[in-house]
Structure formats: C-alpha cells, structure tokens
Design a protein around this motif. Structure first.
Motif, PDB file in Angstrom:
ATOM      1  N   MET A 136      -6.776  12.524  15.093  1.00 45.72           N
ATOM      2  CA  MET A 136      -5.609  12.914  14.308  1.00 45.72           C
ATOM      3  C   MET A 136      -5.035  11.722  13.547  1.00 45.72           C
ATOM      4  N   ALA A 137      -5.159  10.532  14.098  1.00 44.03           N
ATOM      5  CA  ALA A 137      -4.648   9.334  13.433  1.00 44.03           C
ATOM      6  C   ALA A 137      -5.377   9.109  12.115  1.00 44.03           C
ATOM      7  N   ASP A 138      -6.680   9.359  12.079  1.00 47.75           N
ATOM      8  CA  ASP A 138      -7.444   9.198  10.846  1.00 47.75           C
ATOM      9  C   ASP A 138      -6.969  10.178   9.772  1.00 47.75           C
ATOM     10  N   ALA A 139      -6.736  11.429  10.157  1.00 50.48           N
ATOM     11  CA  ALA A 139      -6.251  12.437   9.212  1.00 50.48           C
ATOM     12  C   ALA A 139      -4.858  12.081   8.710  1.00 50.48           C
ATOM     13  N   CYS A 140      -4.031  11.582   9.597  1.00 48.74           N
ATOM     14  CA  CYS A 140      -2.669  11.179   9.241  1.00 48.74           C
ATOM     15  C   CYS A 140      -2.706   9.997   8.269  1.00 48.74           C
ATOM     16  N   ASP A 141      -3.534   8.998   8.578  1.00 48.99           N
ATOM     17  CA  ASP A 141      -3.668   7.842   7.694  1.00 48.99           C
ATOM     18  C   ASP A 141      -4.164   8.267   6.314  1.00 48.99           C
ATOM     19  N   LYS A 142      -5.139   9.170   6.266  1.00 53.76           N
ATOM     20  CA  LYS A 142      -5.688   9.656   5.000  1.00 53.76           C
ATOM     21  C   LYS A 142      -4.611  10.354   4.177  1.00 53.76           C
ATOM     22  N   PHE A 143      -3.797  11.177   4.840  1.00 53.47           N
ATOM     23  CA  PHE A 143      -2.717  11.867   4.140  1.00 53.47           C
ATOM     24  C   PHE A 143      -1.772  10.873   3.478  1.00 53.47           C
ATOM     25  N   TYR A 144      -1.308   9.869   4.240  1.00 54.88           N
ATOM     26  CA  TYR A 144      -0.347   8.916   3.690  1.00 54.88           C
ATOM     27  C   TYR A 144      -0.977   8.005   2.635  1.00 54.88           C
ATOM     28  N   GLU A 145      -2.253   7.698   2.762  1.00 60.06           N
ATOM     29  CA  GLU A 145      -2.949   6.937   1.716  1.00 60.06           C
ATOM     30  C   GLU A 145      -3.019   7.757   0.426  1.00 60.06           C
ATOM     31  N   ASP A 146      -3.372   9.053   0.555  1.00 59.69           N
ATOM     32  CA  ASP A 146      -3.436   9.933  -0.611  1.00 59.69           C
ATOM     33  C   ASP A 146      -2.060  10.085  -1.257  1.00 59.69           C
ATOM     34  N   LEU A 147      -1.023  10.221  -0.443  1.00 61.92           N
ATOM     35  CA  LEU A 147       0.330  10.356  -0.976  1.00 61.92           C
ATOM     36  C   LEU A 147       0.744   9.093  -1.714  1.00 61.92           C
ATOM     37  N   GLN A 148       0.478   7.922  -1.131  1.00 67.42           N
ATOM     38  CA  GLN A 148       0.845   6.666  -1.782  1.00 67.42           C
ATOM     39  C   GLN A 148       0.086   6.492  -3.098  1.00 67.42           C
ATOM     40  N   GLU A 149      -1.195   6.825  -3.096  1.00 65.04           N
ATOM     41  CA  GLU A 149      -2.001   6.726  -4.313  1.00 65.04           C
ATOM     42  C   GLU A 149      -1.464   7.659  -5.397  1.00 65.04           C
ATOM     43  N   THR A 150      -1.039   8.848  -4.993  1.00 68.22           N
ATOM     44  CA  THR A 150      -0.462   9.810  -5.934  1.00 68.22           C
ATOM     45  C   THR A 150       0.818   9.264  -6.545  1.00 68.22           C
ATOM     46  N   VAL A 151       1.695   8.733  -5.714  1.00 63.57           N
ATOM     47  CA  VAL A 151       2.959   8.165  -6.198  1.00 63.57           C
ATOM     48  C   VAL A 151       2.690   6.973  -7.119  1.00 63.57           C
ATOM     49  N   ASN A 152       1.726   6.141  -6.769  1.00 61.70           N
ATOM     50  CA  ASN A 152       1.411   4.962  -7.584  1.00 61.70           C
ATOM     51  C   ASN A 152       0.950   5.325  -8.997  1.00 61.70           C
ATOM     52  N   LYS A 153       0.354   6.489  -9.156  1.00 61.36           N
ATOM     53  CA  LYS A 153      -0.166   6.910 -10.459  1.00 61.36           C
ATOM     54  C   LYS A 153       0.901   7.532 -11.363  1.00 61.36           C
ATOM     55  N   ILE A 154       2.078   7.795 -10.828  1.00 63.19           N
ATOM     56  CA  ILE A 154       3.142   8.446 -11.602  1.00 63.19           C
ATOM     57  C   ILE A 154       3.816   7.419 -12.501  1.00 63.19           C
ATOM     58  N   SER A 155       4.145   7.848 -13.698  1.00 65.69           N
ATOM     59  CA  SER A 155       4.847   6.973 -14.629  1.00 65.69           C
ATOM     60  C   SER A 155       6.137   6.452 -13.990  1.00 65.69           C
ATOM     61  N   LYS A 156       6.395   5.176 -14.180  1.00 64.17           N
ATOM     62  CA  LYS A 156       7.614   4.559 -13.630  1.00 64.17           C
ATOM     63  C   LYS A 156       8.859   5.106 -14.317  1.00 64.17           C
ATOM     64  N   GLU A 157       8.678   5.799 -15.430  1.00 63.44           N
ATOM     65  CA  GLU A 157       9.797   6.386 -16.168  1.00 63.44           C
ATOM     66  C   GLU A 157      10.205   7.745 -15.592  1.00 63.44           C
ATOM     67  N   ASP A 158       9.350   8.352 -14.771  1.00 63.17           N
ATOM     68  CA  ASP A 158       9.628   9.685 -14.219  1.00 63.17           C
ATOM     69  C   ASP A 158      10.555   9.624 -13.015  1.00 63.17           C
ATOM     70  N   MET A 159      11.349  10.683 -12.866  1.00 64.07           N
ATOM     71  CA  MET A 159      12.055  10.925 -11.613  1.00 64.07           C
ATOM     72  C   MET A 159      11.020  11.567 -10.692  1.00 64.07           C
ATOM     73  N   VAL A 160      10.934  11.118  -9.452  1.00 64.69           N
ATOM     74  CA  VAL A 160       9.949  11.647  -8.512  1.00 64.69           C
ATOM     75  C   VAL A 160      10.679  12.392  -7.395  1.00 64.69           C
ATOM     76  N   VAL A 161      10.248  13.629  -7.155  1.00 63.87           N
ATOM     77  CA  VAL A 161      10.789  14.435  -6.067  1.00 63.87           C
ATOM     78  C   VAL A 161       9.632  14.763  -5.133  1.00 63.87           C
ATOM     79  N   ILE A 162       9.740  14.340  -3.876  1.00 62.21           N
ATOM     80  CA  ILE A 162       8.731  14.681  -2.868  1.00 62.21           C
ATOM     81  C   ILE A 162       9.390  15.650  -1.915  1.00 62.21           C
ATOM     82  N   MET A 163       8.828  16.859  -1.841  1.00 59.72           N
ATOM     83  CA  MET A 163       9.431  17.900  -1.011  1.00 59.72           C
ATOM     84  C   MET A 163       8.357  18.590  -0.198  1.00 59.72           C
ATOM     85  N   GLY A 164       8.784  19.210   0.875  1.00 59.26           N
ATOM     86  CA  GLY A 164       7.836  19.961   1.670  1.00 59.26           C
ATOM     87  C   GLY A 164       8.113  19.838   3.142  1.00 59.26           C
ATOM     88  N   ASP A 165       7.063  19.999   3.921  1.00 61.81           N
ATOM     89  CA  ASP A 165       7.155  19.954   5.379  1.00 61.81           C
ATOM     90  C   ASP A 165       6.647  18.593   5.831  1.00 61.81           C
TER      91      ASP A 165
END
Length: 138
Positions: A85-114
């Motif tokens: 489960m730790a590997d899946a958890c690490d993968k999720f947070y790596e994917d999330l960080q990579e996604t955030v890093n690709k967003i324009s610095k000019e955008d407002m970012v909203v992360i929502m969910g569970d």
C-alpha cells in the motif's frame, strides 16, 4: 488504460476517470467533476480542457476572469499499513505533485475530493487550518 470521458447527464456535464469496466472490483477507484450548465459553458468556452491523470486524479481548466482556474479532483489512498500500500500511496502523491507542477503559475489551483483522512481522537495545539482531528493510528 483508464475508463475516462465526458458525459452529459440531464443538465450536468460529468468528466470522469476510473478503471476500465472489465477491471472493476469492489476496490475500484474513480474520480469525477460534475459541472452545472453555467460551469459547463465556461469550461466549453475555455476549450473543454481536461486530463485523466489516473483513476485517482482528474484535472480540468477553466478560463475565467480575472484569473484562470485549474481544478483537480482526487481520491487519495488510505495511509499505508504495509509496503504494498505504501508504494501505491507514494505513486499517488508523486502523480499529484507532477500534475500540480505542470499547471501554469498564473492559475488558481483548487484540489478537491476525498483525501481519505482518518479521524481519531481530538488533539490540542494543532493548526486551525487542519482542524483538531489529525491523529492517524493503525
């Protein structure tokens, strides 16, 4: 890879990502963003930009005024209690960080969910933005 897409249901536009239907079990994951007619019009006028990052992360972009907005819908894994489960958890947070890093610095970012946070006993001396229920016990 993922069962993702855009569907119109009554007056709502649903953008979704999840496991393919032939791979679903009780443990299947999925995320969606539901837009009413007003938000759907803004999204369509913005170029209908969306990306299914995984079955746990979905991103859309709205060109708003005075600032554009990127919305990320997430379904986080529960904190790991074993290495698998730790590997899946690490993968999720790596994917999330990579996604955030690709967003324009000019955008407002909203992360929502569970976030799959565990609520336990009340704590003291905790930052008020998190809230008093932050203990994580196995």
């Amino acid at each position: 890879m993922y069962d993702s897409g855009v569907k119109l249901v009554n007056d709502y536009t649903i953008i979704h990502s999840g496991l393919p239907s032939d791979n679903k079990t009780r443990n299947a994951h999925g995320v969606a963003i539901c837009l009413d007619q007003t938000a759907a019009k803004v999204w369509k006028d913005s170029g209908s930009e969306w990306e299914a990052i995984s079955e746990r992360i979905l991103k859309i972009r709205l060109k708003c005024s005075p600032i554009h907005m990127t919305v990320i819908s997430i379904y986080a894994p529960v904190n790991p209690s074993n290495n698998l489960m730790a590997d899946a958890c690490d993968k999720f947070y790596e994917d999330l960080q990579e996604t955030v890093n690709k967003i324009s610095k000019e955008d407002m970012v909203v992360i929502m969910g569970d976030y799959n946070a565990r609520v336990e006993e009340k704590q003291t001396n905790v930052c008020q933005c998190i809230g008093p229920f932050t203990v994580d016990k196995d």
